[in-house]
Design an enzyme around this catalytic site. Sequence first.
Site, short mmCIF file in Angstrom:
data_model
loop_
_atom_site.label_atom_id
_atom_site.label_comp_id
_atom_site.label_asym_id
_atom_site.label_seq_id
_atom_site.Cartn_x
_atom_site.Cartn_y
_atom_site.Cartn_z
N ARG A 100 1.13 -1.46 0.02
CA ARG A 100 0.02 -0.29 0.27
C ARG A 100 0.85 1.16 -0.08
O ARG A 100 0.63 2.06 -0.57
CB ARG A 100 -0.96 0.36 1.24
N ARG B 11 -3.42 10.13 6.30
CA ARG B 11 -2.43 10.57 6.20
C ARG B 11 -2.57 11.85 4.81
O ARG B 11 -1.30 12.45 5.01
CB ARG B 11 -1.24 9.71 5.16
N LYS C 197 9.97 6.65 14.91
CA LYS C 197 10.36 5.79 13.93
C LYS C 197 10.41 6.51 12.42
O LYS C 197 11.08 6.35 12.04
CB LYS C 197 9.37 4.63 14.09
N PRO D 284 15.42 2.69 13.92
CA PRO D 284 14.86 2.80 14.18
C PRO D 284 13.07 1.79 14.14
O PRO D 284 13.47 0.69 14.02
CB PRO D 284 13.63 3.12 12.05
N ASP E 84 9.86 -0.32 15.19
CA ASP E 84 9.21 -0.08 15.20
C ASP E 84 8.46 -1.50 15.63
O ASP E 84 9.48 -2.34 16.25
CB ASP E 84 7.93 -0.35 14.10
N HIS F 20 7.91 -4.14 14.16
CA HIS F 20 8.54 -5.59 14.02
C HIS F 20 9.85 -5.15 14.86
O HIS F 20 10.23 -6.64 14.70
CB HIS F 20 8.21 -5.02 12.69
N1 LIG Z 1 12.54 -0.35 11.39
C1 LIG Z 1 12.11 -0.56 10.22
N2 LIG Z 1 11.07 0.32 10.01
C2 LIG Z 1 10.57 0.34 8.59
N3 LIG Z 1 9.27 0.35 8.10
C3 LIG Z 1 10.06 0.22 6.52
O1 LIG Z 1 8.78 0.90 5.63
N4 LIG Z 1 10.72 0.19 6.04
C4 LIG Z 1 11.83 -0.50 7.85
C5 LIG Z 1 12.67 -0.58 7.98
O2 LIG Z 1 13.57 -0.88 7.01
N5 LIG Z 1 12.68 -0.66 9.56
#
Ligand SMILES: Nc1nc2[nH]c(O)nc2c(=O)[nH]1
Length: 429
Positions: A131, A196, A261, A278, A280, A282
């Site tokens: 997206r 956004r 982030k 960064p 987040d 994940h």
């Molecule tokens: N920590 C991260 N977040 C992301 N979001 C995204 O779209 N790319 C990244 C990333 O490389 N690292």
Amino acid sequence: MTNEVVWKSLNISPKELTLSKVLRCGQAFRWRFINDTWSCTIQNRVLFLKQDTTQNKIHYCSIPNLKDTENIVKDYFQLHVNLTDLYLEWCTKDDLFTKNATNFEGVRMLRQQPWENLISFICSTNNNVKRISKMCESLCVNYGTLINVPESMSDHTGVKLEMPADPLPYYTFPLPDSLASPSVEQELRQLGFGYRAKFIQQTAAMVNKDPVLLEKLTLSSASTSSSETSAASESEKQQLREMPYDECKEFLLQFKGVGPKVADCVALMSLDKHDIVPVDTHVYQIALRDYKFRSKAKSKAKGKARGGSKVKETGTISKELYSEIQSFFKDLWGEYAGWAHSVLFAADLKDLNNGINDTTGSDDLKKGPQKKRKLVEPKKKDIPIDKVKEEGDQIPMSDSQIRRQERLYKRLMRQQEAVAVSTIDIKKE
Ligand SMILES: Nc1nc2[nH]c(O)nc2c(=O)[nH]1
């Protein structure tokens, strides 16, 4: 324009650069792959790349055929940095890196234009790669400038070359002035950008009306130096790429829709802050699930070690925890920690894994050990880390979806410090 194209080559192994990974790993969102050729508009040209892994070569050409294309390619991929050495260093320092980075060679950090990167990551809030890519393409088609690509061209020896058949025309990424008018917000909403839309228009308006901001964010060449014709004085120019990280981040945080982030992604992916990770959902999950990260602050305060308990029901984390995770990875991987994180981020993306990591059957990324969270009011100073669950994966979104997202997002944004930490949502593409 002459219909002449000049393909040139760089000697580079897949260990140093693997296009299929780097251009799809959530750093950049506009690369097309057609007939074994990657293409994207960069600095007023369409850049074409082909990788020949058997010959250790990358072939490139641009339309129009501009002299500085070679420099642009070298700069964009930061080819002066020896990635093989970095992988060796990370593997020496970290066994998990060795394990998880297998099959993920050649993932290096791109050095992108800050303006495009900023807007792309404003789009990335609560979003997935597919997206985000659609939104970026939509910005280009609706507000960018067309670059004409003839269907057939000759090379410099006169041999006729068919260009990769691509049904879609190429547009540049729009500059701030094209997105600054107040009417853009409504237009973007209609195009499916949801909340956004406002952030993009407001950020564009801020940048457009201030020559210093414009100068800093729209670099005109591969170099860090600014153009001589700028209206800004030397001291005002203070280039972001040379600025210390804290100042650079402060600068980025002034823009609408930019939280820690997003600012860190731009600092890392455009502004040479190579050590910045960064954080987040994940990265947080990777820290918890793979590295068994435990917050020291928590264990000291309450004698409890599980970092997982620190993501509140709001899906937010404190500033302290954010920096704790960032420092954890920086201490582990060193001055190119941000680059190392990108390898593991790529390894965690299912799209790049042929489903190997598809443990859940439904997500973009591997799932961590987190529990389902309810959305409740975050406390002051907490940073929203988690996705806001989305019902649809297509743009345009329905009005009710947009309204729902807006409500959730506004609630988070109301908090003084609770600015958005964007995430890639974990919906299946
Ligand atoms: N920590 C991260 N977040 C992301 N979001 C995204 O779209 N790319 C990244 C990333 O490389 N690292």
